[in-house]
Motif scaffolding. Sequence first.
Motif, mmCIF file in Angstrom:
data_model
loop_
_atom_site.group_PDB
_atom_site.id
_atom_site.type_symbol
_atom_site.label_atom_id
_atom_site.label_comp_id
_atom_site.label_asym_id
_atom_site.label_seq_id
_atom_site.Cartn_x
_atom_site.Cartn_y
_atom_site.Cartn_z
ATOM 1 N N VAL A 8 1.011 -1.184 0.075
ATOM 2 C CA VAL A 8 -0.192 -0.256 -0.104
ATOM 3 C C VAL A 8 0.933 1.443 -0.271
ATOM 4 O O VAL A 8 2.190 0.953 0.807
ATOM 5 N N ASP A 9 0.381 2.390 -0.760
ATOM 6 C CA ASP A 9 1.282 3.289 -0.614
ATOM 7 C C ASP A 9 0.847 4.104 1.211
ATOM 8 O O ASP A 9 0.295 4.052 1.632
ATOM 9 N N HIS A 10 1.765 5.237 0.701
ATOM 10 C CA HIS A 10 1.696 5.805 2.637
ATOM 11 C C HIS A 10 0.812 6.939 2.833
ATOM 12 O O HIS A 10 0.523 6.272 4.063
ATOM 13 N N ALA A 11 -0.212 7.631 1.954
ATOM 14 C CA ALA A 11 -1.117 7.747 2.331
ATOM 15 C C ALA A 11 -1.876 5.945 2.687
ATOM 16 O O ALA A 11 -3.085 6.526 4.142
ATOM 17 N N THR A 12 -2.291 5.452 2.417
ATOM 18 C CA THR A 12 -3.297 4.248 2.690
ATOM 19 C C THR A 12 -2.670 3.850 4.607
ATOM 20 O O THR A 12 -3.324 3.841 4.895
ATOM 21 N N TRP A 13 -1.357 4.117 4.190
ATOM 22 C CA TRP A 13 -0.976 3.336 5.440
ATOM 23 C C TRP A 13 -0.767 4.428 6.675
ATOM 24 O O TRP A 13 -1.741 3.860 8.275
ATOM 25 N N ALA A 14 -0.884 5.540 6.070
ATOM 26 C CA ALA A 14 -1.352 6.507 7.349
ATOM 27 C C ALA A 14 -2.576 6.940 7.773
ATOM 28 O O ALA A 14 -3.255 6.653 8.946
ATOM 29 N N ARG A 15 -4.188 6.218 6.870
ATOM 30 C CA ARG A 15 -4.834 6.651 7.044
ATOM 31 C C ARG A 15 -5.723 5.022 8.226
ATOM 32 O O ARG A 15 -6.382 5.515 9.025
ATOM 33 N N GLY A 16 -4.281 3.776 7.443
ATOM 34 C CA GLY A 16 -5.153 3.062 8.467
ATOM 35 C C GLY A 16 -4.571 3.086 10.076
ATOM 36 O O GLY A 16 -5.135 2.800 10.768
ATOM 37 N N ARG A 17 -3.053 3.863 9.829
ATOM 38 C CA ARG A 17 -2.575 4.247 11.313
ATOM 39 C C ARG A 17 -4.233 4.895 12.299
ATOM 40 O O ARG A 17 -4.121 4.545 12.984
ATOM 41 N N TRP A 19 -6.677 4.911 11.761
ATOM 42 C CA TRP A 19 -7.488 4.736 12.234
ATOM 43 C C TRP A 19 -7.947 3.710 13.270
ATOM 44 O O TRP A 19 -8.709 3.777 14.579
ATOM 45 N N ALA A 20 -6.258 3.055 13.517
ATOM 46 C CA ALA A 20 -6.230 2.244 14.658
ATOM 47 C C ALA A 20 -6.184 3.659 15.670
ATOM 48 O O ALA A 20 -6.678 2.691 16.956
ATOM 49 N N ILE A 26 -10.155 5.659 21.754
ATOM 50 C CA ILE A 26 -11.838 5.563 22.449
ATOM 51 C C ILE A 26 -11.775 4.723 23.190
ATOM 52 O O ILE A 26 -12.866 4.816 24.561
ATOM 53 N N GLN A 27 -10.924 3.412 22.535
ATOM 54 C CA GLN A 27 -11.589 1.963 24.059
ATOM 55 C C GLN A 27 -11.011 2.768 25.454
ATOM 56 O O GLN A 27 -11.222 2.237 26.597
ATOM 57 N N LEU A 28 -9.264 3.708 25.005
ATOM 58 C CA LEU A 28 -8.607 3.264 26.736
ATOM 59 C C LEU A 28 -10.304 3.862 27.861
ATOM 60 O O LEU A 28 -9.946 3.366 28.571
ATOM 61 N N PRO A 29 -10.594 4.984 27.396
ATOM 62 C CA PRO A 29 -11.390 5.705 29.023
ATOM 63 C C PRO A 29 -12.416 4.558 29.326
ATOM 64 O O PRO A 29 -12.752 4.951 30.190
ATOM 65 N N TYR A 30 -12.758 4.280 27.413
ATOM 66 C CA TYR A 30 -14.506 3.457 27.884
ATOM 67 C C TYR A 30 -13.980 2.111 29.150
ATOM 68 O O TYR A 30 -14.809 1.463 29.680
ATOM 69 N N TYR A 31 -12.643 0.974 28.720
ATOM 70 C CA TYR A 31 -12.658 -0.033 29.346
ATOM 71 C C TYR A 31 -11.679 -0.119 30.555
ATOM 72 O O TYR A 31 -10.947 -0.616 30.825
#
Length: 56
Positions: A8-17, A19-20, A26-31
């Motif tokens: 994948v290109d850099h932009a796709t990798w950055a979007r995935g990063r 999202w993660a 969001i998960q950390l304070p909730y759980y």
Amino acid sequence: MFRDALDVDHATWARGRGWALSMAVIQLPYYRATNPVISANARHVIRETLAAAGTP
């Protein structure tokens, strides 16, 4: 390396990063008090994502 296998290109990798990172933030304070496994994983994802932010 996982990223090389995806081809994948850099932009796709950055979007995935991003999202993660957003999911982990969001998960950390909730759980934090109710699910130590998910909160530990969220901390791991945050650490790894931020550590990799400087690498293309």
